[in-house]
Design a protein around this motif. Structure first.
Motif, PDB file in Angstrom:
ATOM      1  N   THR A  58       0.824  -1.206   0.000  1.00 24.15           N
ATOM      2  CA  THR A  58       0.000   0.000   0.000  1.00 24.15           C
ATOM      3  C   THR A  58       0.859   1.258   0.000  1.00 24.15           C
ATOM      4  N   ILE A  61      -2.444   7.514   0.081  1.00 18.81           N
ATOM      5  CA  ILE A  61      -3.457   7.931  -0.891  1.00 18.81           C
ATOM      6  C   ILE A  61      -3.186   9.363  -1.339  1.00 18.81           C
ATOM      7  N   ASN A  69      -5.716  13.435 -11.870  1.00 19.82           N
ATOM      8  CA  ASN A  69      -5.793  11.971 -11.934  1.00 19.82           C
ATOM      9  C   ASN A  69      -5.916  11.475 -13.367  1.00 19.82           C
ATOM     10  N   ARG A  96      -1.589   2.760  -8.303  1.00 15.41           N
ATOM     11  CA  ARG A  96      -2.931   2.692  -8.873  1.00 15.41           C
ATOM     12  C   ARG A  96      -3.901   2.054  -7.883  1.00 15.41           C
ATOM     13  N   TRP A  97      -5.195   2.317  -8.122  1.00 19.37           N
ATOM     14  CA  TRP A  97      -6.259   1.715  -7.327  1.00 19.37           C
ATOM     15  C   TRP A  97      -6.653   0.360  -7.903  1.00 19.37           C
ATOM     16  N   ASN A 104     -10.945  -1.887  -1.317  1.00 25.24           N
ATOM     17  CA  ASN A 104     -10.130  -1.075  -2.213  1.00 25.24           C
ATOM     18  C   ASN A 104      -8.686  -1.001  -1.719  1.00 25.24           C
ATOM     19  N   TYR A 105      -7.754  -1.046  -2.665  1.00 27.16           N
ATOM     20  CA  TYR A 105      -6.330  -0.939  -2.350  1.00 27.16           C
ATOM     21  C   TYR A 105      -5.704   0.105  -3.274  1.00 27.16           C
ATOM     22  N   TYR A 106      -4.765   0.856  -2.733  1.00 29.34           N
ATOM     23  CA  TYR A 106      -4.033   1.839  -3.534  1.00 29.34           C
ATOM     24  C   TYR A 106      -2.542   1.616  -3.336  1.00 29.34           C
ATOM     25  N   ASP A 128       2.121  -1.868 -10.540  1.00 30.79           N
ATOM     26  CA  ASP A 128       1.081  -1.138  -9.822  1.00 30.79           C
ATOM     27  C   ASP A 128      -0.011  -2.124  -9.412  1.00 30.79           C
ATOM     28  N   SER A 130      -3.083  -2.479  -9.923  1.00 28.24           N
ATOM     29  CA  SER A 130      -4.156  -2.883 -10.833  1.00 28.24           C
ATOM     30  C   SER A 130      -3.784  -4.070 -11.724  1.00 28.24           C
TER      31      SER A 130
END
Length: 223
Positions: A58, A61, A69, A96-97, A104-106, A128, A130
């Motif tokens: 992680t 954010i 964005n 990336r998300w 949800n992970y970023y 990343d 995603s």
């Protein structure tokens, strides 16, 4: 290292800063390969099977505008905040998300190949968050894996992944996946349980990172 319990040692951010320097000049990859080769030479990596899996790293954010964005997603994030260098140092344009299990992970994803017996990490690739677990599979496998079984969860199923494993001349021990109107048979379920008894050992590696190393995360700091 000649240290005792009473000696001063670098704090976490000092170690992180040093590691960043190693990463930026690509020394960290060379060091990893040297360390792995030493383990191999001493017979500590047993090469009787490999496990693949991925885990999230992680990152803080980012509080960006919608336009910022969009520019980052379009691959032009490097052009942002050039007139505000202090702000830019804190910005991460590569993370990336993604969503998994409704959460949800970023940040990033650490894809690893782990020796099944010793649980030493044999190879890794960072993307990343995603990127799908199976996408870097080909980058993780090499000629030294030939003839060994490869264990993975059902994220590594599919024709493309089967071809990658076959081309690497490995024995496919990836857990099978059931589909709508095509559930797993009892035989397939039993086979998955047997494969998982080995595959689950990779979770010990990630568990050590999370617990003993206090999590897998990315820091943002002034450079």
């Amino acid at each position: 290292m000649g240290l005792s319990s009473g000696d001063k040692v670098p704090d976490e951010k000092t170690v992180w800063s040093f590691r960043e320097k190693l990463t930026n000049n690509q020394t960290i990859e060379k060091t990893f390969v040297l360390f792995r080769d030493v383990l191999n030479a001493k017979g500590l990596i047993l090469n009787e099977g490999k496990m693949v899996d991925a885990t999230f790293a992680t990152a803080p954010i980012q509080r960006n505008t919608r336009e910022e964005n969009k520019q980052i997603k379009d691959g032009d994030g490097a052009a942002l905040w050039n007139n505000k260098p202090h702000k830019k140092r804190h910005k991460d344009i590569d993370a990336r998300w993604t969503q998994k299990g409704g959460q949800n992970y970023y940040g990033y994803k650490n894809h690893t190949k782990v020796d099944a017996k010793s649980k030493f990490i044999d190879c890794y690739k960072v993307t990343d968050a995603s990127v799908h677990d199976s996408q870097p599979l080909e980058d993780l496998l090499d000629e030294n894996d030939k003839g060994q079984p490869l264990y993975g969860d059902s994220a590594y199923t599919g024709a493309n992944q089967d071809d990658v494993i076959e081309n690497a001349k490995m024995i496919n021990q990836v857990c099978e996946r059931g589909y709508r109107n095509h559930p797993l048979t009892e035989e397939q379920k039993a086979s998955n349980r047997e494969k998982s008894s080995v595959r689950s050992r990779v979770e010990h590696v990630f568990g050590f990172m999370e617990q003993s190393m206090h999590g897998i995360k990315v820091w943002s700091a002034l450079v």
